[in-house]
Design a protein around this motif. Structure first.
Motif, mmCIF file in Angstrom:
data_model
loop_
_atom_site.group_PDB
_atom_site.id
_atom_site.type_symbol
_atom_site.label_atom_id
_atom_site.label_comp_id
_atom_site.label_asym_id
_atom_site.label_seq_id
_atom_site.Cartn_x
_atom_site.Cartn_y
_atom_site.Cartn_z
ATOM 1 N N LEU A 1 0.861 -1.178 0.000
ATOM 2 C CA LEU A 1 0.000 0.000 0.000
ATOM 3 C C LEU A 1 0.896 1.227 0.000
ATOM 4 N N SER A 2 0.617 2.158 -0.920
ATOM 5 C CA SER A 2 1.403 3.383 -1.014
ATOM 6 C C SER A 2 0.455 4.576 -0.953
ATOM 7 N N ILE A 3 0.686 5.471 -0.010
ATOM 8 C CA ILE A 3 -0.203 6.624 0.175
ATOM 9 C C ILE A 3 0.629 7.878 0.422
ATOM 10 N N GLN A 4 -0.039 9.032 0.394
ATOM 11 C CA GLN A 4 0.605 10.294 0.698
ATOM 12 C C GLN A 4 0.470 10.586 2.202
ATOM 13 N N GLU A 5 1.430 11.303 2.706
ATOM 14 C CA GLU A 5 1.368 11.741 4.099
ATOM 15 C C GLU A 5 0.050 12.471 4.354
ATOM 16 N N GLY A 6 -0.554 12.181 5.501
ATOM 17 C CA GLY A 6 -1.826 12.818 5.846
ATOM 18 C C GLY A 6 -3.041 11.975 5.495
ATOM 19 N N GLU A 7 -2.879 11.050 4.559
ATOM 20 C CA GLU A 7 -3.985 10.164 4.205
ATOM 21 C C GLU A 7 -4.125 9.060 5.250
ATOM 22 N N ASN A 8 -5.272 8.386 5.200
ATOM 23 C CA ASN A 8 -5.498 7.230 6.072
ATOM 24 C C ASN A 8 -5.070 5.958 5.358
ATOM 25 N N ALA A 9 -4.592 4.988 6.142
ATOM 26 C CA ALA A 9 -4.191 3.689 5.594
ATOM 27 C C ALA A 9 -5.019 2.600 6.258
ATOM 28 N N THR A 10 -5.589 1.733 5.448
ATOM 29 C CA THR A 10 -6.372 0.619 5.983
ATOM 30 C C THR A 10 -5.789 -0.697 5.496
#
Lengths: 111, 111
Positions: B11-20
């Motif tokens: 899973l790759s996301i931007q800082e500040g986003e939520n990760a599930t």
């Protein structure tokens, strides 16, 4: 804080050598575990111990043995190292509530 | 045998986003735990949820457990670059401290 210390972070051994991986914990926990971790396979349980001089096989005990002569120390022994035992080895400890405390791991390479 | 399976694998996301991240398992459990592992290090316990609990919070972490679906989820809110790590679920079926791990989800948080 619980401290679980594994004696060596990195080891390089030759095929056929006897290898000792030591684990010491400072929290008087009854339970101690040895896992190995390989990419794509997660953590797999090798052996565990619920008390001094007591041991039970986990999911992949073949090629390994263990020793628990004192409550704080749990040793993993590879009697004759083979290349397929190249892996990250993780020691853990807990009481029966389930939360595991891990050491930093020992990365073993068998040539 | 693998009891737990995490989803997604990466899973790759931007800082500040939520990760599930999700975890499914096969047999009835006493508790389920989530751990974090930074690259090349040991695992660190994050949160434990018992079979009679449905949700637990710890700081920015929220864990849910659905025993009817044999699944759990870990939500990390307002993610930070320091959350970059692998996350593992582990299930304890015996309540004796012996846990079985899944393969993990690798989370990358981009600054």
């Amino acid at each position: 804080d619980v401290k679980v210390t594994q004696s060596s972070r990195y080891l390089v051994k030759r095929t056929g050598e006897k290898v000792f991986l030591e684990c010491v914990q400072d929290m008087d926990h009854e339970n101690m575990f040895w896992y190995r971790q390989d990419p794509g396979l997660g953590l797999r349980l090798i052996y565990f111990s619920y008390d001094v001089k007591m041991k039970e096989k986990g999911d992949i005990p073949e090629g390994y043995s263990v020793s628990r002569e004192k409550k704080e120390r749990f040793s993993l022994i590879l009697e004759s190292a083979s290349t397929n035992q190249t892996s990250m080895y993780l020691c853990a400890t807990n009481i029966n509530t389930g939360e595991l405390f891990f050491g930093e791991g020992s990365r073993l390479t068998v040539l | 045998s693998q009891q737990g399976e995490e989803d997604p694998q990466a899973l790759s996301i931007q800082e500040g986003e939520n990760a599930t991240m999700n975890c499914s398992y096969k047999t009835s459990i006493n508790n389920l735990q989530w751990y974090r592992q930074n690259s090349g290090r040991g695992l660190v316990h994050l949160i434990l949820i018992r079979s009679n609990e449905r949700e637990k919070h710890s700081g920015r972490l929220r864990v849910t457990l659905d025993t009817s679906k044999k699944s759990s989820s870990l939500l990390i809110t307002a993610s930070r670059a320091a959350d970059t790590a692998s996350y593992f679920c582990a299930t304890d079926v015996t309540n004796a401290g012996k846990s079985t791990f899944g393969d993990g989800t690798t989370l990358t948080v981009k600054p």
